[in-house]
Write a protein that holds these residues in place. Structure first.
Motif, PDB file in Angstrom:
ATOM      1  N   ASP A  51      -3.905  47.141 -14.356  1.00 45.90           N
ATOM      2  CA  ASP A  51      -4.042  48.318 -14.727  1.00 45.90           C
ATOM      3  C   ASP A  51      -5.098  49.062 -13.855  1.00 45.90           C
ATOM      4  N   ALA A  52      -5.421  48.710 -12.771  1.00 43.37           N
ATOM      5  CA  ALA A  52      -6.284  49.435 -11.725  1.00 43.37           C
ATOM      6  C   ALA A  52      -5.366  50.553 -11.288  1.00 43.37           C
ATOM      7  N   SER A  53      -6.390  51.724 -10.748  1.00 45.17           N
ATOM      8  CA  SER A  53      -5.747  52.357 -10.189  1.00 45.17           C
ATOM      9  C   SER A  53      -4.680  52.257  -9.136  1.00 45.17           C
ATOM     10  N   ALA A  54      -3.872  53.155  -8.515  1.00 44.69           N
ATOM     11  CA  ALA A  54      -2.993  52.995  -7.136  1.00 44.69           C
ATOM     12  C   ALA A  54      -4.147  52.861  -5.966  1.00 44.69           C
ATOM     13  N   ALA A  55      -5.229  53.493  -6.180  1.00 47.86           N
ATOM     14  CA  ALA A  55      -6.004  53.581  -5.103  1.00 47.86           C
ATOM     15  C   ALA A  55      -6.799  52.258  -4.818  1.00 47.86           C
ATOM     16  N   ASP A  56      -7.131  51.729  -5.960  1.00 51.17           N
ATOM     17  CA  ASP A  56      -8.019  50.328  -6.087  1.00 51.17           C
ATOM     18  C   ASP A  56      -6.963  49.473  -5.688  1.00 51.17           C
ATOM     19  N   GLN A  57      -5.772  49.341  -6.228  1.00 51.41           N
ATOM     20  CA  GLN A  57      -4.789  48.095  -5.934  1.00 51.41           C
ATOM     21  C   GLN A  57      -4.643  48.434  -4.280  1.00 51.41           C
ATOM     22  N   ALA A  58      -4.440  49.463  -3.714  1.00 44.59           N
ATOM     23  CA  ALA A  58      -4.233  49.481  -2.262  1.00 44.59           C
ATOM     24  C   ALA A  58      -5.421  49.024  -1.417  1.00 44.59           C
ATOM     25  N   ALA A  59      -6.560  49.280  -2.049  1.00 44.75           N
ATOM     26  CA  ALA A  59      -7.719  48.789  -1.460  1.00 44.75           C
ATOM     27  C   ALA A  59      -8.112  47.302  -1.488  1.00 44.75           C
ATOM     28  N   ALA A  60      -7.450  46.817  -2.368  1.00 50.01           N
ATOM     29  CA  ALA A  60      -7.661  45.420  -2.574  1.00 50.01           C
ATOM     30  C   ALA A  60      -6.563  44.679  -1.839  1.00 50.01           C
ATOM     31  N   LYS A  61      -5.349  45.132  -1.817  1.00 47.50           N
ATOM     32  CA  LYS A  61      -4.293  44.727  -0.971  1.00 47.50           C
ATOM     33  C   LYS A  61      -4.618  44.817   0.757  1.00 47.50           C
ATOM     34  N   LYS A  62      -5.421  45.805   0.818  1.00 48.61           N
ATOM     35  CA  LYS A  62      -5.891  45.822   2.248  1.00 48.61           C
ATOM     36  C   LYS A  62      -6.761  44.978   2.704  1.00 48.61           C
ATOM     37  N   LYS A  63      -7.647  44.514   1.852  1.00 48.73           N
ATOM     38  CA  LYS A  63      -8.769  43.735   2.015  1.00 48.73           C
ATOM     39  C   LYS A  63      -8.255  42.554   2.045  1.00 48.73           C
ATOM     40  N   ALA A  64      -7.192  42.034   1.224  1.00 51.55           N
ATOM     41  CA  ALA A  64      -6.606  40.703   1.104  1.00 51.55           C
ATOM     42  C   ALA A  64      -5.849  40.473   2.415  1.00 51.55           C
ATOM     43  N   GLU A  65      -5.181  41.427   3.089  1.00 58.69           N
ATOM     44  CA  GLU A  65      -4.569  41.456   4.337  1.00 58.69           C
ATOM     45  C   GLU A  65      -5.428  41.207   5.423  1.00 58.69           C
ATOM     46  N   ALA A  66      -6.726  41.639   5.231  1.00 59.30           N
ATOM     47  CA  ALA A  66      -7.713  41.475   6.520  1.00 59.30           C
ATOM     48  C   ALA A  66      -7.984  40.115   6.321  1.00 59.30           C
ATOM     49  N   VAL A  67      -8.212  39.463   5.012  1.00 60.76           N
ATOM     50  CA  VAL A  67      -8.890  38.302   4.988  1.00 60.76           C
ATOM     51  C   VAL A  67      -7.655  37.167   5.509  1.00 60.76           C
ATOM     52  N   LEU A  68      -6.488  37.535   5.204  1.00 60.86           N
ATOM     53  CA  LEU A  68      -5.314  36.800   5.528  1.00 60.86           C
ATOM     54  C   LEU A  68      -5.059  36.678   7.226  1.00 60.86           C
ATOM     55  N   ALA A  69      -5.549  37.752   7.767  1.00 57.53           N
ATOM     56  CA  ALA A  69      -5.327  37.573   8.986  1.00 57.53           C
ATOM     57  C   ALA A  69      -6.477  36.972   9.776  1.00 57.53           C
ATOM     58  N   GLU A  70      -7.600  36.863   9.113  1.00 56.01           N
ATOM     59  CA  GLU A  70      -8.750  35.950   9.859  1.00 56.01           C
ATOM     60  C   GLU A  70      -8.535  34.610   9.289  1.00 56.01           C
ATOM     61  N   VAL A  71      -7.822  34.262   8.051  1.00 59.73           N
ATOM     62  CA  VAL A  71      -7.279  32.904   7.690  1.00 59.73           C
ATOM     63  C   VAL A  71      -6.410  32.326   9.064  1.00 59.73           C
ATOM     64  N   ARG A  72      -5.404  33.329   9.241  1.00 55.22           N
ATOM     65  CA  ARG A  72      -4.286  32.667  10.340  1.00 55.22           C
ATOM     66  C   ARG A  72      -4.909  32.695  11.630  1.00 55.22           C
ATOM     67  N   ALA A  73      -6.053  33.422  11.924  1.00 57.63           N
ATOM     68  CA  ALA A  73      -6.563  33.095  13.176  1.00 57.63           C
ATOM     69  C   ALA A  73      -7.571  31.917  13.188  1.00 57.63           C
ATOM     70  N   LYS A  74      -8.096  31.701  12.180  1.00 55.20           N
ATOM     71  CA  LYS A  74      -8.994  30.440  12.102  1.00 55.20           C
ATOM     72  C   LYS A  74      -8.590  29.595  10.939  1.00 55.20           C
ATOM     73  N   PRO A  75      -7.544  29.043  11.018  1.00 50.38           N
ATOM     74  CA  PRO A  75      -6.987  28.190   9.999  1.00 50.38           C
ATOM     75  C   PRO A  75      -7.952  26.870   9.342  1.00 50.38           C
ATOM     76  N   ASN A  76      -8.602  26.501  10.232  1.00 56.82           N
ATOM     77  CA  ASN A  76      -9.708  25.430  10.165  1.00 56.82           C
ATOM     78  C   ASN A  76     -10.969  25.742   9.178  1.00 56.82           C
ATOM     79  N   ASP A  77     -11.238  27.313   9.179  1.00 58.93           N
ATOM     80  CA  ASP A  77     -12.177  27.693   8.681  1.00 58.93           C
ATOM     81  C   ASP A  77     -11.917  28.276   7.340  1.00 58.93           C
ATOM     82  N   PHE A  78     -10.924  27.946   6.610  1.00 61.46           N
ATOM     83  CA  PHE A  78     -10.339  28.484   5.292  1.00 61.46           C
ATOM     84  C   PHE A  78     -11.506  28.362   4.351  1.00 61.46           C
ATOM     85  N   ALA A  79     -12.294  27.187   4.205  1.00 54.90           N
ATOM     86  CA  ALA A  79     -13.502  27.089   3.138  1.00 54.90           C
ATOM     87  C   ALA A  79     -14.429  27.897   3.540  1.00 54.90           C
ATOM     88  N   ALA A  80     -14.909  28.380   4.708  1.00 54.79           N
ATOM     89  CA  ALA A  80     -15.813  28.975   4.864  1.00 54.79           C
ATOM     90  C   ALA A  80     -15.337  30.426   4.710  1.00 54.79           C
TER      91      ALA A  80
END
Length: 210
Positions: free
Chosen positions: A82-111
């Motif tokens: 029920d978050a606003s569209a802007a908040d949903q978009a911001a959360a997804k953008k942050k998640a995409e950035a974190v996913l990119a970091e995980v894929r770049a450093k898969p062994n650092d998932f825990a950190a």
């Protein structure tokens, strides 16, 4: 001698008896017969066959099977439905950035999870979810966990809580104890059951005999 001169009256006898009644008491005596049955006697009357063991094994196969066990970790970026569209978009953008970091450093998932995950229950443990059981997580997360191979990391997975990035840490295949391995345990359990029934039967006979 003076014995013939001693006179003993009935009153004297009664008085002596009343005063020393305990000297004339006869201990209580009973005559009894009894029957004893103990564990060794019952055990000797109970047998368990190989066919009974095999039948019990096949009927209770789940008791001798350990299901597959999976352990997983995740990173959660929260975004309620029920978050606003802007908040949903911001959360997804942050998640995409974190996913990119995980894929770049898969062994650092825990950190990365510790630094970015917004799940208060697992973030400080590097996102560790422990052993996964069916029905424990929301369906989209559970489906993702069971779709991954050991060591793999998912893409973004949406749930009612937000966006998840999931890593399958380990898979322990299901195992089944063989009949030969379980035979002694099953035979022991069956014998205990039969002995309990035999005790009940003999107790009935004992009561009737008594």
């Amino acid at each position: 001698t003076y014995l013939p001169q001693v006179k003993v009256t009935e009153d004297m006898i009664k008085a002596y008896y009343d005063k020393n009644a305990q000297l004339f008491q006869i201990p209580e005596q009973i005559k009894a017969e009894y029957v004893v049955f103990d564990q060794s006697a019952v055990e000797g009357q109970v047998q368990v066959s190989d066919a009974e063991v095999a039948d019990a094994y096949n009927k209770n196969i789940k008791n001798y099977t350990t299901p597959e066990q999976r352990t997983a970790s995740h990173i959660l970026i929260t975004a309620s439905r029920d978050a606003s569209a802007a908040d949903q978009a911001a959360a997804k953008k942050k998640a995409e950035a974190v996913l990119a970091e995980v894929r770049a450093k898969p062994n650092d998932f825990a950190a990365i999870a510790k630094a970015n995950s917004q799940d208060p229950g697992s973030a400080q443990n590097g996102g560790d979810l422990g052993v996964v059981e069916k029905g424990l997580f929301v369906k989209s997360v559970e489906d993702a966990i069971y779709a991954l191979k050991e060591g793999e990391t998912s893409g973004l997975v949406q749930s009612e809580f937000g966006w998840h990035i999931i890593k399958l840490n380990s898979v322990k295949p299901a195992t089944q104890k063989s009949l030969d391995t379980a035979r002694e345990q099953i035979a022991g359990d069956l014998k205990k059951q039969k002995m309990a029934a035999k005790y009940t039967e003999l107790a009935g006979v004992f009561t009737e005999t008594a």
